[in-house]
Every structure is written in C-alpha cells, then in structure tokens.
Design a protein around this motif. Structure first.
Motif, mmCIF file in Angstrom:
data_model
loop_
_atom_site.group_PDB
_atom_site.id
_atom_site.type_symbol
_atom_site.label_atom_id
_atom_site.label_comp_id
_atom_site.label_asym_id
_atom_site.label_seq_id
_atom_site.Cartn_x
_atom_site.Cartn_y
_atom_site.Cartn_z
ATOM 1 N N CYS A 171 0.843 -1.191 0.000
ATOM 2 C CA CYS A 171 0.000 0.000 0.000
ATOM 3 C C CYS A 171 0.882 1.246 0.000
ATOM 4 O O CYS A 171 1.756 1.391 0.861
ATOM 5 N N GLU A 172 0.628 2.142 -0.944
ATOM 6 C CA GLU A 172 1.446 3.341 -1.071
ATOM 7 C C GLU A 172 0.589 4.556 -1.360
ATOM 8 O O GLU A 172 -0.549 4.448 -1.842
ATOM 9 N N ASN A 173 1.160 5.723 -1.095
ATOM 10 C CA ASN A 173 0.483 6.992 -1.327
ATOM 11 C C ASN A 173 1.142 7.746 -2.465
ATOM 12 O O ASN A 173 2.335 8.057 -2.412
ATOM 13 N N ASP A 174 0.381 8.002 -3.522
ATOM 14 C CA ASP A 174 0.794 8.939 -4.561
ATOM 15 C C ASP A 174 0.313 10.309 -4.080
ATOM 16 O O ASP A 174 -0.750 10.788 -4.464
ATOM 17 N N PHE A 175 1.109 10.919 -3.185
ATOM 18 C CA PHE A 175 0.617 12.053 -2.423
ATOM 19 C C PHE A 175 0.413 13.301 -3.260
ATOM 20 O O PHE A 175 -0.460 14.126 -2.955
ATOM 21 N N ASP A 176 1.165 13.495 -4.337
ATOM 22 C CA ASP A 176 0.975 14.691 -5.149
ATOM 23 C C ASP A 176 -0.344 14.649 -5.911
ATOM 24 O O ASP A 176 -0.893 15.702 -6.276
ATOM 25 N N ASN A 179 -2.980 12.754 -4.672
ATOM 26 C CA ASN A 179 -3.995 12.378 -3.697
ATOM 27 C C ASN A 179 -4.729 11.098 -4.099
ATOM 28 O O ASN A 179 -5.955 11.062 -4.205
ATOM 29 N N ARG A 180 -3.962 10.043 -4.317
ATOM 30 C CA ARG A 180 -4.570 8.758 -4.639
ATOM 31 C C ARG A 180 -3.703 7.637 -4.076
ATOM 32 O O ARG A 180 -2.479 7.757 -3.967
ATOM 33 N N GLY A 181 -4.353 6.556 -3.704
ATOM 34 C CA GLY A 181 -3.624 5.386 -3.258
ATOM 35 C C GLY A 181 -3.227 4.526 -4.446
ATOM 36 O O GLY A 181 -3.938 4.453 -5.453
ATOM 37 N N THR A 220 -4.855 4.538 1.153
ATOM 38 C CA THR A 220 -4.863 3.082 0.992
ATOM 39 C C THR A 220 -4.056 2.428 2.103
ATOM 40 O O THR A 220 -2.860 2.203 1.973
ATOM 41 N N HIS A 221 -4.733 2.088 3.194
ATOM 42 C CA HIS A 221 -4.011 1.674 4.387
ATOM 43 C C HIS A 221 -3.618 0.202 4.383
ATOM 44 O O HIS A 221 -2.496 -0.147 4.744
ATOM 45 N N ASP A 222 -4.526 -0.687 3.997
ATOM 46 C CA ASP A 222 -4.271 -2.126 4.111
ATOM 47 C C ASP A 222 -4.722 -2.830 2.839
ATOM 48 O O ASP A 222 -5.567 -2.324 2.092
ATOM 49 N N MET A 223 -4.136 -3.992 2.589
ATOM 50 C CA MET A 223 -4.554 -4.825 1.466
ATOM 51 C C MET A 223 -4.143 -6.259 1.731
ATOM 52 O O MET A 223 -3.303 -6.540 2.576
ATOM 53 N N THR A 224 -4.770 -7.162 0.995
ATOM 54 C CA THR A 224 -4.388 -8.563 1.033
ATOM 55 C C THR A 224 -4.678 -9.167 -0.334
ATOM 56 O O THR A 224 -5.220 -8.506 -1.224
ATOM 57 N N ILE A 226 -8.591 -4.425 -0.967
ATOM 58 C CA ILE A 226 -7.949 -3.183 -0.533
ATOM 59 C C ILE A 226 -8.860 -2.404 0.397
ATOM 60 O O ILE A 226 -10.057 -2.240 0.125
ATOM 61 N N ALA A 227 -8.290 -1.924 1.496
ATOM 62 C CA ALA A 227 -9.002 -1.030 2.418
ATOM 63 C C ALA A 227 -8.476 0.385 2.234
ATOM 64 O O ALA A 227 -7.353 0.693 2.647
ATOM 65 N N ASN A 228 -9.280 1.220 1.595
ATOM 66 C CA ASN A 228 -8.949 2.626 1.424
ATOM 67 C C ASN A 228 -9.561 3.407 2.578
ATOM 68 O O ASN A 228 -10.781 3.557 2.668
#
Length: 362
Positions: free
Chosen positions: A132-137, A139-141, A165-169, A179-181
């Motif tokens: 899980c990663e943040n495309d912060f510029d 604003n999307r997981g 996007t905090h968790d996934m399996t 995915i848990a956004n």
C-alpha cells in the motif's frame, strides 16, 4: 480463498536451518524449543531505536535485529517463510527477513514521490510483493508491485481506486487484490496530519491483481463517511472481514467491524453498546483464526481485545488489555501484544508496535 497452515516450532526450525540455530543464544534457543508458534513484530527499544523481533507465543524473544526506523504492519510469505515489515506512514523503507539465510535483511524503498502506508501482502506463489502506497501529489492510493525473487526491485504499480490506501491482502488464488482505502488524505509535507476529515472517502475495493482493473468498489454510505476502513483479514469461506476507526465525535457509536465477499454487499456487525464504547471508536488490528473460526479485534485506545464468532459475529470473549496493539492467530484463539511490552505471559523492555504476524507456510 486458499488455506495456509500456520508454522509451528518444528517447521520453523526446519526452515531456518543450522546457521540460524547456531546463531541463537542459549536463552533464545530455549525459548524456541518451548514455542508452539513463531511470531514477528516491530518494536521500539528503551533507547528510542527501532527493531524487528521473532518471538514465541509466550512472548519470549528468540532473535531481534535493528531497523532503520519505525515500522507498522508486517506480512509473511506462505511459500518461503520470509517476513516483510513496512515503514509507518510516511516512511519510505521496507525490510525483508529470511530465516533460512541466517536472518540477513534486505532493505528496499518505494518509488519516487510515494510513501508506504504500512501494509502489504505476497502473492500465493511468493514471487510478487504488493504494498500500500500513497501517490501524495495526486492524492490517490496505489499498490506498489515488487519482484520478491529479485531483491524486491520495484516492477511498477496499479491503482488502489481510492484515497488513504491503508491495508490490502491477496485472494487465495492470487487473482484478486482486496484493498481497504481509509479515505483520509495525507501529504508528507504535513507529517501525519489528516487533511480531509470533513470530506473523507472510505471504501473497500476488489481489483484484478494482474492489471489493477477495478472489479468492485464499496463506498461507505454518507452517514458513515467519517468511518475510516483500515484493516482486513480473510476467512476460509471467502468472507473478508474489515475493521474501522471513526474520525467523528467521540459520543457517536458507529459500527466498527463488518464483512463482505466477492459480489456481496457490506454487512456491519451489531456489537453491544458497551463493547463499542469499550473499543473507543478505534479498532487498531483485526485477525482471523481459521482453525477456530473466530475473529479477533484490538483497541489500544480502549484497552480491549474482543473475540467474535466467525459465522454469527457474536461476542465470545472480551479482555481488558492496556494498550492492546497487535493480534494474530494463536494455538487457541489469539496472541495479543501491547504498546507497553506485554506479549502472552511475558513483559519485555520494549514497546511492541501496532501489528504482529504469525509466520506461515504451505
């Protein structure tokens, strides 16, 4: 969903090999000999440094190693037995450990203009790691894709179809990402500040693992938009359990745990009011014990651990545990860690981090 057996002491010793066993102190070797199962957790040492430990179900530390910073969640590979610990948001490192190679770690980083959210998972064959990663510029997981057979080099990414996007399996057949956004916008320029609490967008997503194409998306209803969907756990029957953290008024009592399946609507578990109050609007971790068909929840804010029936969702057990943090399947029920150093019957001079993982194998 594919069922994976949990690694016991004998399996772990066989996988770890002679070199690892020879490296243990007599006290650690004794702890391993007595262990029914082996777990991994990040920790903070008394001097403020961070590490990763393998420990028994009683909480006895078998071995430990330094980390470059604080980690959050961990995942283990059912095929190889490797463990990966992910940096806490907005950290950019992850560390992989392989017990079969004398615990030599591999540290790797996420892509440019990305940071980890603290969770990820392996494909069933162990060849790919998803994170899980943040495309912060923008604003999307996103879900980072890493080559687990080649030093965890980054292969690319697929969309997470949500924010925070905090968790996934990964599904048991490896075809789907779950995915848990959490729905919360953050940016490293503002540290850990939550930037959109007045217009959160929590959701639960199923996507194609190969292409990233959206299969289905469950957005929370308007009256629950401040309920951040944070953590996931899979049951054998295909049920996907999720746990939430509420960002609204303290005196609200929203539902905090629920489940769904591929092609099914979300269902929230109707917990008793006193249990919801005890969880303090914050479930920090969730786990499923597939053998016993039970679901475990912990709340560090409420100091509570709860066990639910995996079919009915009814409460089977509640325990007051100060600073209750990580939870994972145990020999019976669940093993629980705490921020104050408790794990099983042992009090250690460390602060265990938010999550623990029980090592698994085919």
């Amino acid at each position: 969903m594919r069922k994976s057996a949990l690694i016991d002491r004998r399996s772990f010793i066989k996988a770890a090999g002679v070199a690892f066993l020879a490296s243990l102190s007599s006290r650690a070797a004794l702890a391993l000999d007595r262990a029914d199962a082996v777990f991994a957790s990040g920790f903070r040492a008394p001097n403020g440094t961070y590490g990763l430990a393998l420990l028994s179900e009683n909480g006895e530390i078998i071995t430990q190693m330094d980390l470059p910073g604080r980690v959050h969640g961990l995942t283990s590979c059912a095929t190889s037995g490797r463990v990966v610990a992910f940096a806490r948001r907005p950290g950019t490192f992850a560390m992989a450990v392989d017990p079969k190679t004398d615990m030599e770690p591999t540290v790797f980083a996420c892509g440019d203009n990305r940071h980890f959210f603290g969770h990820g998972g392996f494909s069933p064959d162990g060849r790919v790691l998803y994170a899980c990663e943040n495309d912060f510029d923008n604003n999307r997981g996103v879900i980072g894709v890493y080559d687990a057979a080649n030093g965890f080099s980054r292969l690319g990414e697929v969309p997470a179809h949500g924010v925070g996007t905090h968790d996934m399996t990964v599904s048991g057949d490896g075809r789907l990402l779950i995915i848990a956004n959490g729905g919360i916008e953050t940016h490293p320029d503002f540290g850990r500040t939550k930037l959109n609490l007045d217009h959160m967008e929590p959701s639960l997503v199923i996507s194609d693992a190969r292409t990233g194409a959206l299969v289905e998306k469950h957005a929370l209803p308007e009256n629950l938009r401040r309920l951040s969907t944070r953590h996931l756990a899979l049951a054998d029957n295909g049920r996907i359990w999720f746990a939430c953290q509420y960002e609204g008024p303290r005196n609200d009592l929203p539902p905090l745990v629920g489940y769904f399946g591929h092609g099914e609507e979300l269902r929230f578990v109707d917990l008793p009011e006193e249990t919801t109050e005890g969880l303090a609007n914050y479930v920090g971790a969730i786990a499923v014990n597939r053998r016993d068909n039970v679901v475990g929840l912990t709340s560090p804010k409420g100091g509570l651990a709860v066990t639910l029936d995996g079919t009915k969702g009814t409460i089977l057990r509640q325990m007051r545990i100060a600073d209750a943090a990580g939870i994972a399947p145990g020999a019976g029920g669940f093993a629980v860690s705490s921020y104050n150093g408790h794990f099983g019957r042992t009090q250690s001079a460390v602060a265990w981090d938010q999550h623990i993982v029980r090592l698994s194998t085919l």
